[in-house]
Motif scaffolding. Structure first.
Motif, PDB file in Angstrom:
ATOM      1  N   HIS A 113      -2.204  -3.788  -0.432  1.00 58.02           N
ATOM      2  CA  HIS A 113      -1.165  -4.699  -0.927  1.00 58.02           C
ATOM      3  C   HIS A 113      -1.822  -5.927  -1.543  1.00 58.02           C
ATOM      4  O   HIS A 113      -2.573  -6.637  -0.886  1.00 58.02           O
ATOM      5  CB  HIS A 113      -0.243  -5.124   0.216  1.00 58.02           C
ATOM      6  N   GLN A 114      -1.556  -6.176  -2.820  1.00 56.66           N
ATOM      7  CA  GLN A 114      -2.105  -7.312  -3.557  1.00 56.66           C
ATOM      8  C   GLN A 114      -3.635  -7.294  -3.525  1.00 56.66           C
ATOM      9  O   GLN A 114      -4.278  -8.333  -3.409  1.00 56.66           O
ATOM     10  CB  GLN A 114      -1.582  -8.650  -3.004  1.00 56.66           C
ATOM     11  N   VAL A 115      -4.212  -6.113  -3.650  1.00 55.00           N
ATOM     12  CA  VAL A 115      -5.670  -5.955  -3.639  1.00 55.00           C
ATOM     13  C   VAL A 115      -6.201  -5.547  -5.005  1.00 55.00           C
ATOM     14  O   VAL A 115      -7.164  -6.130  -5.517  1.00 55.00           O
ATOM     15  CB  VAL A 115      -6.095  -4.907  -2.580  1.00 55.00           C
ATOM     16  N   ILE A 116      -5.577  -4.562  -5.618  1.00 53.28           N
ATOM     17  CA  ILE A 116      -6.100  -3.996  -6.857  1.00 53.28           C
ATOM     18  C   ILE A 116      -6.182  -5.046  -7.965  1.00 53.28           C
ATOM     19  O   ILE A 116      -7.072  -4.987  -8.813  1.00 53.28           O
ATOM     20  CB  ILE A 116      -5.242  -2.784  -7.286  1.00 53.28           C
ATOM     21  N   GLN A 117      -5.306  -6.028  -7.948  1.00 56.22           N
ATOM     22  CA  GLN A 117      -5.354  -7.083  -8.966  1.00 56.22           C
ATOM     23  C   GLN A 117      -6.633  -7.916  -8.890  1.00 56.22           C
ATOM     24  O   GLN A 117      -6.973  -8.607  -9.847  1.00 56.22           O
ATOM     25  CB  GLN A 117      -4.154  -8.015  -8.823  1.00 56.22           C
ATOM     26  N   HIS A 118      -7.353  -7.834  -7.776  1.00 56.74           N
ATOM     27  CA  HIS A 118      -8.551  -8.660  -7.598  1.00 56.74           C
ATOM     28  C   HIS A 118      -9.856  -7.900  -7.792  1.00 56.74           C
ATOM     29  O   HIS A 118     -10.927  -8.521  -7.777  1.00 56.74           O
ATOM     30  CB  HIS A 118      -8.550  -9.283  -6.203  1.00 56.74           C
ATOM     31  N   VAL A 119      -9.815  -6.582  -7.960  1.00 55.57           N
ATOM     32  CA  VAL A 119     -11.057  -5.812  -8.012  1.00 55.57           C
ATOM     33  C   VAL A 119     -11.509  -5.586  -9.445  1.00 55.57           C
ATOM     34  O   VAL A 119     -10.703  -5.529 -10.374  1.00 55.57           O
ATOM     35  CB  VAL A 119     -10.920  -4.464  -7.272  1.00 55.57           C
ATOM     36  N   SER A 120     -12.821  -5.436  -9.617  1.00 52.66           N
ATOM     37  CA  SER A 120     -13.377  -5.305 -10.962  1.00 52.66           C
ATOM     38  C   SER A 120     -13.253  -3.896 -11.523  1.00 52.66           C
ATOM     39  O   SER A 120     -13.275  -3.709 -12.736  1.00 52.66           O
ATOM     40  CB  SER A 120     -14.845  -5.730 -10.963  1.00 52.66           C
ATOM     41  N   ASN A 121     -13.133  -2.900 -10.635  1.00 47.85           N
ATOM     42  CA  ASN A 121     -13.035  -1.514 -11.092  1.00 47.85           C
ATOM     43  C   ASN A 121     -11.897  -0.811 -10.348  1.00 47.85           C
ATOM     44  O   ASN A 121     -12.125  -0.103  -9.366  1.00 47.85           O
ATOM     45  CB  ASN A 121     -14.360  -0.774 -10.868  1.00 47.85           C
ATOM     46  N   PRO A 122     -10.659  -1.014 -10.798  1.00 47.27           N
ATOM     47  CA  PRO A 122      -9.522  -0.420 -10.089  1.00 47.27           C
ATOM     48  C   PRO A 122      -9.546   1.102 -10.088  1.00 47.27           C
ATOM     49  O   PRO A 122      -9.041   1.724  -9.142  1.00 47.27           O
ATOM     50  CB  PRO A 122      -8.303  -0.956 -10.852  1.00 47.27           C
ATOM     51  N   ILE A 123     -10.135   1.707 -11.101  1.00 49.75           N
ATOM     52  CA  ILE A 123     -10.187   3.177 -11.134  1.00 49.75           C
ATOM     53  C   ILE A 123     -11.049   3.683  -9.976  1.00 49.75           C
ATOM     54  O   ILE A 123     -10.676   4.619  -9.263  1.00 49.75           O
ATOM     55  CB  ILE A 123     -10.765   3.673 -12.480  1.00 49.75           C
ATOM     56  N   GLN A 124     -12.197   3.055  -9.780  1.00 51.57           N
ATOM     57  CA  GLN A 124     -13.068   3.440  -8.671  1.00 51.57           C
ATOM     58  C   GLN A 124     -12.395   3.172  -7.330  1.00 51.57           C
ATOM     59  O   GLN A 124     -12.511   3.960  -6.387  1.00 51.57           O
ATOM     60  CB  GLN A 124     -14.397   2.671  -8.752  1.00 51.57           C
ATOM     61  N   ALA A 125     -11.666   2.066  -7.234  1.00 52.29           N
ATOM     62  CA  ALA A 125     -10.969   1.748  -5.990  1.00 52.29           C
ATOM     63  C   ALA A 125      -9.948   2.827  -5.648  1.00 52.29           C
ATOM     64  O   ALA A 125      -9.865   3.281  -4.491  1.00 52.29           O
ATOM     65  CB  ALA A 125     -10.296   0.384  -6.113  1.00 52.29           C
ATOM     66  N   LEU A 126      -9.157   3.238  -6.622  1.00 54.19           N
ATOM     67  CA  LEU A 126      -8.166   4.290  -6.376  1.00 54.19           C
ATOM     68  C   LEU A 126      -8.838   5.619  -6.042  1.00 54.19           C
ATOM     69  O   LEU A 126      -8.357   6.375  -5.183  1.00 54.19           O
ATOM     70  CB  LEU A 126      -7.250   4.453  -7.589  1.00 54.19           C
ATOM     71  N   THR A 127      -9.956   5.904  -6.697  1.00 55.91           N
ATOM     72  CA  THR A 127     -10.694   7.130  -6.418  1.00 55.91           C
ATOM     73  C   THR A 127     -11.171   7.161  -4.975  1.00 55.91           C
ATOM     74  O   THR A 127     -11.084   8.188  -4.278  1.00 55.91           O
ATOM     75  CB  THR A 127     -11.891   7.260  -7.367  1.00 55.91           C
ATOM     76  N   GLU A 128     -11.666   6.014  -4.485  1.00 56.35           N
ATOM     77  CA  GLU A 128     -12.121   5.930  -3.109  1.00 56.35           C
ATOM     78  C   GLU A 128     -10.964   6.053  -2.118  1.00 56.35           C
ATOM     79  O   GLU A 128     -11.088   6.723  -1.083  1.00 56.35           O
ATOM     80  CB  GLU A 128     -12.857   4.606  -2.886  1.00 56.35           C
ATOM     81  N   MET A 129      -9.855   5.416  -2.426  1.00 58.31           N
ATOM     82  CA  MET A 129      -8.699   5.540  -1.544  1.00 58.31           C
ATOM     83  C   MET A 129      -8.241   6.988  -1.456  1.00 58.31           C
ATOM     84  O   MET A 129      -7.909   7.483  -0.369  1.00 58.31           O
ATOM     85  CB  MET A 129      -7.568   4.644  -2.043  1.00 58.31           C
ATOM     86  N   ALA A 130      -8.244   7.682  -2.579  1.00 59.26           N
ATOM     87  CA  ALA A 130      -7.846   9.095  -2.582  1.00 59.26           C
ATOM     88  C   ALA A 130      -8.839   9.952  -1.807  1.00 59.26           C
ATOM     89  O   ALA A 130      -8.448  10.904  -1.120  1.00 59.26           O
ATOM     90  CB  ALA A 130      -7.730   9.590  -4.020  1.00 59.26           C
ATOM     91  N   ARG A 131     -10.101   9.615  -1.891  1.00 59.61           N
ATOM     92  CA  ARG A 131     -11.135  10.400  -1.200  1.00 59.61           C
ATOM     93  C   ARG A 131     -10.938  10.404   0.305  1.00 59.61           C
ATOM     94  O   ARG A 131     -11.109  11.450   0.970  1.00 59.61           O
ATOM     95  CB  ARG A 131     -12.519   9.841  -1.550  1.00 59.61           C
ATOM     96  N   VAL A 132     -10.601   9.257   0.869  1.00 58.16           N
ATOM     97  CA  VAL A 132     -10.546   9.163   2.335  1.00 58.16           C
ATOM     98  C   VAL A 132      -9.222   9.639   2.917  1.00 58.16           C
ATOM     99  O   VAL A 132      -9.060   9.713   4.138  1.00 58.16           O
ATOM    100  CB  VAL A 132     -10.841   7.722   2.808  1.00 58.16           C
ATOM    101  N   VAL A 133      -8.253   9.973   2.062  1.00 60.36           N
ATOM    102  CA  VAL A 133      -6.957  10.480   2.524  1.00 60.36           C
ATOM    103  C   VAL A 133      -7.011  11.994   2.649  1.00 60.36           C
ATOM    104  O   VAL A 133      -7.547  12.686   1.775  1.00 60.36           O
ATOM    105  CB  VAL A 133      -5.844  10.045   1.545  1.00 60.36           C
ATOM    106  N   ARG A 134      -6.436  12.496   3.706  1.00 60.27           N
ATOM    107  CA  ARG A 134      -6.406  13.945   3.930  1.00 60.27           C
ATOM    108  C   ARG A 134      -5.424  14.613   2.968  1.00 60.27           C
ATOM    109  O   ARG A 134      -4.492  13.965   2.459  1.00 60.27           O
ATOM    110  CB  ARG A 134      -5.987  14.237   5.368  1.00 60.27           C
TER     111      ARG A 134
END
Length: 269
Positions: A113-134
């Motif tokens: 929540h209110q995190v992606i707006q602060h990161v330099s590489n949102p694509i990588q962030a979403l990729t990592e979030m998807a990786r750790v989800v079953r």
């Protein structure tokens, strides 16, 4: 490019963030929450939403960018009595969302929540979030869209505040209008079939006045004001005028402020 948390973690910021709950900040996700779920809360801040998740699922892992920031969430859950004795499993980890330390496929939900707006590489962030989800689990993201904020009565100084904020946030490596970009980020990250919705925070009356005072205090008392001056785009005097305008604006009986958000929900195949 430098990346940092634009708002900082001083008292005026924390006071505002502690008002966040599932009901006002994650209602789009609530129908998908159930007891026994293992939920990852990225960028948990002072922990008010994390505490709600803990009550509903019983199992949360909260992350922050440093130990000092993470301790805010730890203390909040303890203060609320959310402990092992109450059937709560709460873990805490210092993490960079671009490179999470967790194994693949272990969480039922990865929430930010209110995190992606602060990161330099949102694509990588979403990729990592998807990786750790079953498989069958969810990635859930909600972010504001600063360029869509609107308010009444009109104020040229509040418009100036937004202009300066946008510049500082982008200087820090983020995108303050991430809300409108979440679906595009998801597609680029390969999260096909993601669901996109919107919601708002709406402030009128006393809430509008509290919001105005909060932003005035952030300008005057936190690293945000320092960063704005450091851009060279304004002066301390102008910032003081902007802070005063916030207070005067909020005291008007008809004051209205609306903060639109984008919401992304993706289920892993």
């Amino acid at each position: 490019m430098k990346e940092s948390y634009t708002h900082g973690h001083q008292t005026p910021v924390l006071n505002a963030h502690q008002q966040r709950t599932i009901d006002n900040s994650a209602a789009y996700l609530r129908p998908y929450l159930a007891p026994g779920m293992n939920l990852l809360d990225i960028g948990a801040g002072p922990g008010s939403i994390t505490a709600d998740f803990a009550r509903l699922t019983g199992k949360v892992t909260a992350t922050e960018i440093g130990e000092e920031e993470l301790n805010l969430c730890k203390r909040h859950l303890l203060d609320k009595g959310l402990t092992v004795e109450q059937g709560i499993s709460a873990k805490f980890s210092v993490e960079n969302v671009h490179h999470l330390s967790f194994s693949d496929n272990i969480f039922d939900i990865a929430h930010a929540h209110q995190v992606i707006q602060h990161v330099s590489n949102p694509i990588q962030a979403l990729t990592e979030m998807a990786r750790v989800v079953r498989p069958g689990g969810y990635v859930a993201i909600r972010d504001a869209d600063y360029e869509s904020f609107f308010w009444f009565p009109a104020s040229s100084k509040i418009s100036r505040w937004r202009e300066l904020y946008l510049q500082v946030a982008r200087n820090n490596g983020g995108e303050p209008s991430a809300g409108r970009r979440l679906l595009s980020y998801a597609r680029q990250a390969g999260l096909s079939g993601a669901r996109f919705t919107t919601s708002t925070w709406t402030y009128t009356g006393e809430e509008a006045q509290q919001l105005a005072c909060s932003w005035a205090e952030r300008i005057e008392q936190t690293v945000l004001g320092q960063q704005i001056v450091e851009t060279g785009l304004t002066s301390i005097q102008e910032l003081q005028e902007v802070a005063q305008e916030w207070r005067e604006w909020g005291s008007q009986p008809g004051a209205l402020f609306v903060i639109p958000h984008g919401e992304l929900l993706w289920q892993k195949p």
